[in-house]
Enzyme design. Structure first.
Site, short mmCIF file in Angstrom:
data_model
loop_
_atom_site.label_atom_id
_atom_site.label_comp_id
_atom_site.label_asym_id
_atom_site.label_seq_id
_atom_site.Cartn_x
_atom_site.Cartn_y
_atom_site.Cartn_z
N CYS A 41 0.84 -1.20 0.00
CA CYS A 41 0.00 0.00 0.00
C CYS A 41 0.87 1.25 0.00
O CYS A 41 1.99 1.23 0.51
CB CYS A 41 -0.91 0.01 1.22
SG CYS A 41 -2.14 1.32 1.07
N ARG A 84 -15.22 -7.98 -6.15
CA ARG A 84 -14.66 -6.70 -5.69
C ARG A 84 -13.15 -6.86 -5.56
O ARG A 84 -12.65 -7.80 -4.93
CB ARG A 84 -15.26 -6.27 -4.36
CG ARG A 84 -14.60 -4.98 -3.83
CD ARG A 84 -15.50 -4.22 -2.92
NE ARG A 84 -16.70 -3.77 -3.61
CZ ARG A 84 -16.81 -2.62 -4.28
NH1 ARG A 84 -15.80 -1.79 -4.36
NH2 ARG A 84 -17.94 -2.30 -4.86
N GLY A 88 -4.53 -4.49 0.70
CA GLY A 88 -3.59 -3.52 0.17
C GLY A 88 -4.26 -2.52 -0.78
O GLY A 88 -5.45 -2.34 -0.75
N LYS A 176 -19.24 5.32 -4.09
CA LYS A 176 -19.28 5.07 -2.64
C LYS A 176 -18.00 5.60 -1.98
O LYS A 176 -16.91 5.39 -2.50
CB LYS A 176 -19.44 3.59 -2.36
CG LYS A 176 -20.83 3.11 -2.75
CD LYS A 176 -21.09 1.71 -2.33
CE LYS A 176 -22.52 1.34 -2.73
NZ LYS A 176 -22.76 -0.08 -2.72
N CYS A 273 -24.41 -11.67 9.71
CA CYS A 273 -24.02 -13.03 9.29
C CYS A 273 -25.15 -13.76 8.56
O CYS A 273 -24.90 -14.54 7.65
CB CYS A 273 -23.62 -13.86 10.51
SG CYS A 273 -22.26 -13.17 11.43
N LEU A 279 -17.39 -14.35 -0.03
CA LEU A 279 -16.20 -15.15 0.15
C LEU A 279 -15.02 -14.23 -0.11
O LEU A 279 -15.17 -13.19 -0.77
CB LEU A 279 -16.18 -16.32 -0.84
CG LEU A 279 -17.33 -17.32 -0.72
CD1 LEU A 279 -17.28 -18.31 -1.86
CD2 LEU A 279 -17.27 -18.05 0.63
N ARG A 280 -13.87 -14.64 0.37
CA ARG A 280 -12.72 -13.75 0.24
C ARG A 280 -11.49 -14.55 -0.19
O ARG A 280 -11.23 -15.63 0.34
CB ARG A 280 -12.48 -13.13 1.61
CG ARG A 280 -11.27 -12.25 1.72
CD ARG A 280 -11.23 -11.64 3.10
NE ARG A 280 -12.45 -10.88 3.33
CZ ARG A 280 -12.64 -9.65 2.91
NH1 ARG A 280 -11.72 -9.02 2.23
NH2 ARG A 280 -13.77 -9.03 3.17
N CYS A 290 -15.39 -17.10 6.14
CA CYS A 290 -16.04 -16.21 7.10
C CYS A 290 -15.23 -14.95 7.23
O CYS A 290 -14.01 -14.98 7.30
CB CYS A 290 -16.17 -16.87 8.47
SG CYS A 290 -16.83 -15.73 9.68
N ASP A 485 -17.43 17.41 43.23
CA ASP A 485 -16.51 18.33 42.54
C ASP A 485 -16.97 19.78 42.65
O ASP A 485 -16.17 20.69 42.87
CB ASP A 485 -16.42 17.92 41.07
CG ASP A 485 -15.45 18.80 40.31
OD1 ASP A 485 -15.83 19.36 39.27
OD2 ASP A 485 -14.29 18.96 40.77
N1 SAM Z 1 -6.49 0.29 0.13
C1 SAM Z 1 -7.86 0.22 -0.21
C2 SAM Z 1 -8.68 1.22 0.57
O1 SAM Z 1 -8.16 1.79 1.52
O2 SAM Z 1 -9.82 1.44 0.19
C3 SAM Z 1 -8.47 -1.16 -0.11
C4 SAM Z 1 -8.10 -2.00 1.08
S1 SAM Z 1 -8.72 -1.41 2.64
C5 SAM Z 1 -8.11 -2.66 3.71
C6 SAM Z 1 -10.44 -1.73 2.46
C7 SAM Z 1 -11.33 -0.99 3.43
O3 SAM Z 1 -11.14 -1.48 4.73
C8 SAM Z 1 -11.12 0.49 3.48
O4 SAM Z 1 -12.33 1.16 3.18
C9 SAM Z 1 -10.71 0.76 4.89
O5 SAM Z 1 -11.18 2.00 5.33
C10 SAM Z 1 -11.34 -0.39 5.63
N2 SAM Z 1 -10.70 -0.66 6.92
C11 SAM Z 1 -9.40 -0.92 7.13
N3 SAM Z 1 -9.16 -1.09 8.46
C12 SAM Z 1 -10.35 -0.93 9.11
C13 SAM Z 1 -10.75 -1.00 10.49
N4 SAM Z 1 -9.91 -1.26 11.46
N5 SAM Z 1 -12.05 -0.78 10.79
C14 SAM Z 1 -12.94 -0.53 9.78
N6 SAM Z 1 -12.62 -0.47 8.47
C15 SAM Z 1 -11.34 -0.66 8.14
FE1 SF4 Z 2 -3.69 1.12 2.65
FE2 SF4 Z 2 -6.31 0.93 2.44
FE3 SF4 Z 2 -5.07 -0.02 4.58
FE4 SF4 Z 2 -5.17 2.57 4.24
S1 SF4 Z 2 -6.94 1.22 4.53
S2 SF4 Z 2 -3.33 1.39 4.79
S3 SF4 Z 2 -5.10 2.75 2.09
S4 SF4 Z 2 -4.86 -0.77 2.55
#
Ligand code: SAM
Ligand code: SF4
Length: 510
Positions: A41, A84, A88, A176, A273, A279-280, A290, A485
């Site tokens: 990233c 989708r 990263g 979005k 759920c 799926l991922r 899951c 207080d």
């Molecule tokens: N780098 C891309 C991005 O930031 O959109 C795609 C990967 S990122 C891991 C996908 C989504 O996961 C993003 O919208 C990010 O905001 C969300 N995300 C990452 N960590 C998160 C967390 N701890 N809680 C909620 N959403 C999270």
């Molecule tokens: Fe990178 Fe997306 Fe994670 Fe932010 S949320 S560090 S942009 S992968």
């Protein structure tokens, strides 16, 4: 204020898949595959990536483009119609337009979406669109330059805003925007994000901040969607709830008259759920069935060891059949691997919070990790609880309070507000308390001449799955501390006693 519910039918339809190997024991048809294209990233978002960075897989361990195409062909035969691309940062994958083009050509694949941080999107937007990209999610948590740099540990807001404009102009509508909301960091910008929807076909999705090892999760950063909704109604007026599709993870709303929408992804406060169709596939080629489960099956290893289509389908089918009815509850998820979000690729990961180690207690799991009791199966009922505390003031303070003659101000009015606010803040003070939509908090004071004390009594109500006794107790405790207080400049010889529950109504224990 209440969100106005559109009274149209709320009977979302489930999308059926054509073959049974992606249908699980609970008749969930999996039609949606999220593919992580890279672990790398160009940002370092605090909530996604640990400070020390992540251990990247060797390039040879990542799925190649032909391998991705091969696997998607098989998934499409099982009923996957929606893909989708995520990471990263998917835009870092050099052959991205080529991948999109190949996937778009696969029979059965109807929609290809991508989630990106948008920093370099303007460079490839048109080639991605030409290749067949249908939908775009751009992640953006703040509209302020310095805050962006703080959250993402890199600069880039200007580029993201440019990408948003260009994507809308290119026809990616509704575009979005994913916004992770964190208390004290960007929750003051919720209303500005909703304002973006006024003239633009944008769908802002506020995401409840989720924990995982390394993202410095703590309960005080969590903002429940009901609180976000109240903040929006306070600034934009009444809003309209929109119909959602069966598999939607977001609860959608709009401000009447605005072009765009907004919504909430409530993975923490209300999971989804029962209608999960996802799926991922990780960048290393592991299938996770899951969102939050720890188990993975390596399709890459199977492919590289020569498995034929039938064997691969059977491997995928077996993993899908093992999918559980529901995850263990967001506060109880602490299984073997605790990968940071960036390695799992998206909104939903396996998580871990380790607060205590101890023997088996109701709020600890078998490994001694903190857990919140899962109340999702409980019935929603009217709940009420009342608590009391007594503050012994001594004669001089008692007289001053009674005559409203304390230098700091109106003691009982300030204490009442403090108690009400405290009741509302209980889940952020008491770690394993559930976040409840309180419908009423009342605090009364009774001045008792006989022992120069003030009795504080709270009544708290809600309609929910669990009771409000902690809210009632927190209210009297904090109201009493506020009395202390406000008066402590006159004498420290006061005592708070007898904090106790008076009654609780509703639920099993009634
Ligand atoms: N780098 C891309 C991005 O930031 O959109 C795609 C990967 S990122 C891991 C996908 C989504 O996961 C993003 O919208 C990010 O905001 C969300 N995300 C990452 N960590 C998160 C967390 N701890 N809680 C909620 N959403 C999270
Ligand atoms: Fe990178 Fe997306 Fe994670 Fe932010 S949320 S560090 S942009 S992968």
């Amino acid at each position: 204020m209440r969100a106005l519910l559109r009274l149209a039918s709320f009977a979302p339809r489930r999308q059926a898949s054509s073959s049974r190997f992606l249908v699980d024991k609970f008749d969930r048809h999996h039609t949606y595959l999220r593919i992580s294209l890279t672990e790398r990233c160009n940002l370092r978002c605090q909530y996604c990536m640990p400070l020390e960075g992540v251990q990247l897989s060797k390039p040879s361990h990542l799925l190649t483009t032909p391998e991705i195409v091969k696997l998607v062909q098989l998934f499409a035969q099982g009923g996957i119609s929606k893909i989708r691309l995520t990471g990263g940062e998917p835009l870092l994958r050099k052959d991205l337009p080529e991948i999109v083009g190949h996937l778009k050509g696969i029979s059965g694949i109807r929609t290809i979406g991508m989630t990106t941080n948008g920093v370099t999107l303007h460079r490839t937007l048109s080639s991605l669109q030409e290749a067949g990209l249908d939908k775009l999610n751009i992640s953006l948590d703040t509209l302020e330059e310095r805050k962006f740099e703080f959250i993402a540990r890199r600069k880039g807001l200007r580029h993201v805003l440019r990408s948003i404009d260009e994507a809308v102009q290119a026809g990616f509508t509704p575009l979005k925007i994913n916004c992770v909301v964190m208390k004290g960091l960007n929750d003051d910008e919720i209303s500005s994000f909703v304002a973006l929807t006024k003239d633009k076909p944008i769908d802002v999705r506020f995401i409840e901040y989720m924990p995982f090892d390394g993202n410095r999760w703590n309960f005080s950063k969590f903002v429940a969607y009901k609180d976000m909704l109240s903040a929006i109604e306070a600034s934009h007026g009444d809003v309209v709830r929109l119909e959602n599709d069966y598999n939607d993870t977001a609860k959608s709303y709009k401000v009447p008259g605005y072009t765009g929408h907004f919504g909430f992804i409530t993975s923490m406060s209300e999971h989804f759920c029962g209608s999960c169709n996802r799926l991922r596939l990780s960048a290393e080629g592991s299938l996770k069935v899951c969102l939050f489960g720890a188990s993975e099956v390596s399709l890459r290893d199977a492919l590289r060891s020569g498995a034929d289509d039938a064997e691969l389908m059977s491997l995928i089918g077996m993993a899908v059949k093992k999918k559980k009815a529901a995850h263990a509850g967001m506060f109880n998820i602490s299984k073997s691997k605790n990968k940071p979000m960036i390695l799992i690729g998206g909104l939903f990961s396996n998580l871990s919070i380790r607060l205590f180690s101890s023997s088996q207690l109701s709020h600890l799991d078998s490994q001694g990790k903190a857990r919140m009791v899962d109340t999702s199966e409980k019935e929603i009922t009217q709940r009420e609880a009342s608590a009391r505390a007594v503050v012994h003031l001594g004669k001089s303070i008692y007289d001053a309070v009674k005559e409203n003659n304390v230098k700091k101000g109106d003691v009982l009015s300030v204490a009442r507000i403090a108690g009400i606010s405290a009741a509302k803040a209980t889940p952020s003070l008491i770690p394993l308390c559930h976040t409840l939509g309180l419908s009423y908090v009342g605090i009364e004071f009774h001045l008792r001449e006989v022992d120069h004390s003030v009795e504080v009594v709270s009544v708290v109500r809600c309609a929910d799955r669990t009771g409000v006794e902690m809210e009632a107790l927190t209210a009297v405790a904090v109201a009493s501390l506020t009395v202390y207080d406000m008066c402590k400049a006159m004498s420290k010889d006061m005592e708070i006693r007898e904090i106790r529950l008076l009654y609780k109504k509703g639920g099993k224990s009634n």
